[in-house]
Scaffold this motif. Structure first.
Motif: not given
Length: 436
Positions: A18-23, A69-73
């Motif tokens: 889970g990645v925060p919406a703010e990021r 990019d976020l999924i990869q990182a």
């Protein structure tokens, strides 16, 4: 970032991230600002386009780029956090992928197996020792002479080892069959090139003679349409030539790059090559026994991704070796799976032995191996220099040496039996190993 991991099999992991919406919004805005500096929009000067216009035109693309990019990182961050070692790329499935909400996705992947290599004591190795005797050297010289044989027309009946020039026509049930006829074919009697009985049936024939051979194709003949069928071959002998072996002269020596050394010098060079071949053959047989022992003592599960990659590598190698108008992916995977599994498992085991024993390539042995290989060339110093100027080739030699050090490590605890054998037995290829 929230991470949870589920073990779906011995090697497969299902990781929810889970990645925060703010990021996400921070990354989107960063890309939009970069776009604003270079965007060309009619009615506005470069760099002066209002952010509202930039967002209207480019936000969707910026968001897609940011999410990728976020999924990869974040996948990389998550596996580091969870101390996982992926064996291949993940399959990613978005669960929540909406603007203004936290990003949630599932990554499914395999990990490298975790194991400790054991069982060195259970490995039995027979280590051969041999010498190049004068008789072995004499036999090798005869082999070299036969490889350079020439043929001279003989006014006599054909014997084994003679070369015949022949025309022949093959028939089955009185009908000529495809591939059963030829003109001007050169055939050495006793070579085993033709089906049983063909070459034997021409012994004693003379130039100009015609012979009819009634033969049967073998049951295991490669052309199944002909297997086990009776055929009649009408053969015309055009000429009979007898073999003439070259004498051991300076001219003969020069064919092997050896000049002005005489018979003694040539024999010394051949002996040196035979001794090098002998050392390599013994080393290879010991290594194969060690590797077979490691496989038997350390059964491990193979990540599918690694197996597929190795199968694909073997496919490419097969196409490169045999050529033909075929693409690697057209070759059936099952042709390579056994070999691929062996190579992958051994790669994992060898790497673990290196890790457990903190092995590093011995640079003295690296140089010795390079010098050994270079000694087969006329300018060995140049070959050695070339290796040390070519990082890729040098690292390949280091890998070979490291593998030799792994073998030495195993031999320290394995049961080793030394056996003296003849040169011929020592260099004879061992039976190919099979995967467990």
């Amino acid at each position: 970032m929230q991470v949870s991991v589920e073990n779906t099999s011995a090697l497969e992991r299902r990781m929810t991230i889970g990645v925060p919406a703010e990021r996400i919004e921070t990354e989107v805005n960063k890309r939009l600002q970069q776009t604003a500096r270079r965007a060309k929009v009619p009615g506005f000067r470069p760099g002066k386009v209002p952010m509202s216009v930039i967002r209207q035109r480019y936000e969707d693309a910026a968001r897609q780029e940011a999410l990728g990019d976020l999924i990869q990182a974040t996948f990389y961050e998550a596996v580091v956090e969870q101390k996982l070692n992926p064996a291949g790329a993940p399959a990613v499935e978005p669960k929540v992928f909406e603007k203004g909400k936290d990003l949630e996705y599932v990554a499914t992947f395999e990990v490298f197996p975790e194991f400790a290599v054991a069982g060195f004591e259970s490995i039995a190795v027979e280590r051969l020792s041999a010498e190049v005797a004068d008789a072995d050297l004499d036999n090798m010289l005869e082999v070299l002479r036969k490889q350079n044989v020439r043929y001279e027309v003989a006014e006599r009946a054909a014997q084994n080892e003679d070369q015949l020039n022949i025309d022949f026509v093959g028939k089955i049930d009185g009908e000529v069959f495809a591939g059963g006829s030829a003109k001007g074919t050169q055939l050495v009697l006793g070579s085993g090139r033709m089906i049983p009985g063909f070459e034997e049936g021409l012994v004693g024939a003379k130039a100009g003679e015609e012979r009819v051979l009634n033969l049967t194709f073998p049951e295991n003949y490669q052309n199944l349409d002909l297997a086990n069928k009776a055929a009649e071959f009408t053969v015309t002998v055009n000429s009979v030539s007898e073999p003439k072996l070259p004498e051991l002269t300076e001219e003969f020596f020069a064919q092997f790059g050896i000049k002005e050394a005489g018979v003694d010098g040539f024999r010394a060079e051949v002996r040196k090559n035979m001794e090098r071949e002998l050392r390599q053959a013994i080393k290879t047989k010991v290594k194969n026994q060690v590797m077979d022992g490691l496989l038997a003592a350390n059964p491990i599960e193979v990540p599918k991704a690694l197996l597929e990659n190795e199968v694909n590598r073997l496919r490419v190698q097969a196409v490169q070796q045999f050529g033909g108008n075929i693409k690697p992916e057209q070759l059936p995977a099952e042709l390579f799976e056994e070999q691929a599994k062996r190579r992958v498992v051994l790669g994992l085991i060898v790497a673990e032995v290196v890790k457990q024993n903190e092995l590093k390539p011995d640079e003295d042995r690296v140089r010795e191996l390079i010098q050994e290989m270079a000694s087969a060339y006329q300018e060995p110093e140049q070959v050695v220099a070339w290796y040390y100027k070519n990082d890729q080739q040098l690292n390949e030699v280091r890998s070979v040496v490291l593998e030799e050090q792994v073998v030495d490590t195993v031999l320290q605890k394995a049961t080793v039996t030394d056996k003296s054998v003849s040169y011929e037995e020592a260099v004879k290829p061992a039976q190919a190993p099979t995967a467990d």
